[in-house]
Write an enzyme that holds these catalytic residues in place. Structure first.
Site, short mmCIF file in Angstrom:
data_model
loop_
_atom_site.label_atom_id
_atom_site.label_comp_id
_atom_site.label_asym_id
_atom_site.label_seq_id
_atom_site.Cartn_x
_atom_site.Cartn_y
_atom_site.Cartn_z
CD GLU A 331 -1.41 4.47 12.31
OE1 GLU A 331 -2.53 4.04 12.58
OE2 GLU A 331 -0.74 3.97 11.37
CD GLU A 332 0.47 2.13 8.96
OE1 GLU A 332 -0.11 1.23 9.59
OE2 GLU A 332 -0.03 2.74 8.01
CG ASP A 359 -4.55 6.65 9.10
OD1 ASP A 359 -4.11 6.41 7.96
OD2 ASP A 359 -4.31 5.93 10.09
ZN ZN Z 1 -2.69 4.80 8.30
#
Ligand code: ZN
Length: 467
Positions: A331-332, A359
């Site tokens: 994701e990052e 998140d």
């Molecule tokens: Zn995150």
């Protein structure tokens, strides 16, 4: 006060539409069950135990690394142990970027070191670094406005402050600086770039984070770039105010490898009546490399799993619809797992009833936002009423659903956000200070309670959120 007025407006927005009585959407029996699940969740420690285990036994888990792979194996084992069905990894590949040496120092007129961190995706300087006069800009826009080539040999500094907000809206503005500065600096002819960290802390940790998505092949050339901690950005600003040219040396030696393994981890509670209809709850498994990814996003992993576990263990039979837990990978570095999921499941997205991701840390949820068909707002109101006793008020109909919901949302899947209090979130975000001690088990449990109630209701009801 402002929240009160906002709540009033939203209540007006949620006036029941003709033909949909609230008690038909959420029956008294369903409401009672949801409340019981929430009460049970407030006492359940599954979420905390998971984030404790993940942050201790895996630790940092940058996308594409061996640590992220170990995290996937950890996840499969845990999810099976907890009793989930259809536990599997959906693999994909991602470029692997890893930081190396990261050093910045003022070389004249006041030689001294500065605290920085390399931005994800940054290119490297030569091993001996680059040196140049520093030129400061109050904003990204000011840097973008300079003539091409006019900063040849300079190092640029974008000194733009991020605004602290409860809903995280300050981030959306500030993050552009992190995404674009290195490219704008290259156009201007600079040899390096620094930004004031995208964050709200006053501690001497710099906040890392990805520049443009690591998979984005359309990006132009960029310069080596790093973020300064807020006190170091202040220090540089003062040093620059002394009316003497300020020289700075920047040494960054990150390395990139074209391909490395990553993947999403999926687990389910199959629905008892309509198993092909999916309630999607997610979090991301990868983290930045400096902290142990407790708040971002070990907390989310704990919350969504803990909620599903409470539902699984405390009902006589599974809800009508399938509850699908997804731990997104990578994701990052640019929502790589989110895209892989949307592509791999494109044919069943029309059966995704709703999607949401946790998140945004581990503080309490205070607002329930949706992005659903206007005609279905009464359904949200019926659910929202059950969340009220948990301290969660009505929000707007402009939810993002969380970063990893981007592609499913764009494909038409309705999303909601159970919005956490983000006032302190960007003090820790993407720093070495993102560690387990920052998580309050009681606040985490409130999240689990809210998710348990919400997920149960949507998985059990006959309504959906589309036109
Ligand atoms: Zn995150």
């Amino acid at each position: 006060m402002r929240f009160f007025i906002a709540a009033l407006l939203c209540n007006l927005l949620w006036m029941p539409a003709a033909g949909l009585a609230e008690a038909e959407i959420v029956t008294p029996k369903m409401r009672q069950t949801a409340e019981k699940l929430a009460a049970t969740a407030l006492q359940d420690t599954t979420a905390y135990d998971l984030v404790e285990s993940l942050t201790t036994e895996i630790g940092p888990r940058l996308a594409g690394t061996e640590a992220e792979a170990r995290a996937r194996d950890w996840a499969v084992k845990k999810l099976k142990q907890l009793g989930f069905k259809n536990v599997r990894i959906e693999p994909f590949e991602v470029p692997l970027w890893q930081r190396g040496v990261e050093k910045a120092e003022i070389t004249s007129p006041f030689p001294q070191p500065l605290y920085i961190t390399t931005l994800g995706g940054s290119v490297a300087t030569p091993p001996e670094g680059v040196e140049g006069d520093l030129v400061s800009f109050p904003s990204l826009a000011a840097l973008q406005a300079v003539r091409a080539g006019s900063l040849r040999g300079k190092i640029v500094f974008v000194d733009q402050v991020m605004t602290r907000t409860q809903d995280g809206s300050g981030y959306g503005v500030a993050v552009q600086k992190r995404r674009e500065t290195a490219f704008a600096a290259h156009k201007a002819g600079a040899v390096g770039a620094l930004i004031r960290s995208v964050g709200t802390s006053s501690h001497r940790f710099a906040h890392t984070g990805q520049m443009k998505a690591i998979t984005d092949t359309s990006v132009g050339p960029s310069v080596p770039s790093a973020a300064l901690s807020a006190p170091d950005a202040d220090q540089l600003a003062r040093a620059l105010s002394r009316d003497e040219p300020l020289r700075l040396r920047l040494t960054l030696t990150p390395q990139t490898q074209a391909r490395a393994p990553s993947g999403n981890v999926i687990a389910e509670i199959p629905g008892r009546e309509r198993p092909d209809e999916i309630v999607l709850i997610g979090a991301h498994l990868d983290s930045w490399d400096q902290g142990t990814g407790a708040v971002d996003d070990g907390a989310g992993v704990g919350i969504v799993t803990g909620a599903a576990k409470v539902i699984m263990d405390n009902l006589r039979r599974a809800p009508k619809r399938t509850i699908r837990v997804v731990y997104f990978g990578a994701e990052e570095v640019g929502l790589v797992g989110a895209k892989a999921y949307a592509e791999a499941h494109s044919r069943e997205l029309e059966n995704h009833i709703v999607g949401t991701e946790s998140d945004f840390g581990a503080d309490k949820i205070w607002r329930f936002d949706t992005r659903i068909a206007e005609a279905k707002l009464p359904v949200a109101k019926a659910i929202g009423d059950v969340l009220l006793p948990l301290g969660i008020g009505p929000g707007n109909n402009e939810a993002s659903g969380g970063p990893d919901m981007k592609y499913v949302r764009e494909a038409g899947v309705p999303v909601v956000t159970l919005l956490q209090n983000g006032w302190d979130y960007f003090d820790l975000h993407h720093t070495p200070n993102d560690t387990l001690d920052k998580i309050d088990p009681a606040k985490l449990a409130q999240n689990v309670a809210a998710y348990a109630a919400f997920v149960y209701l949507v998985a059990e009801m006959d309504e959906d959120f589309r036109e």
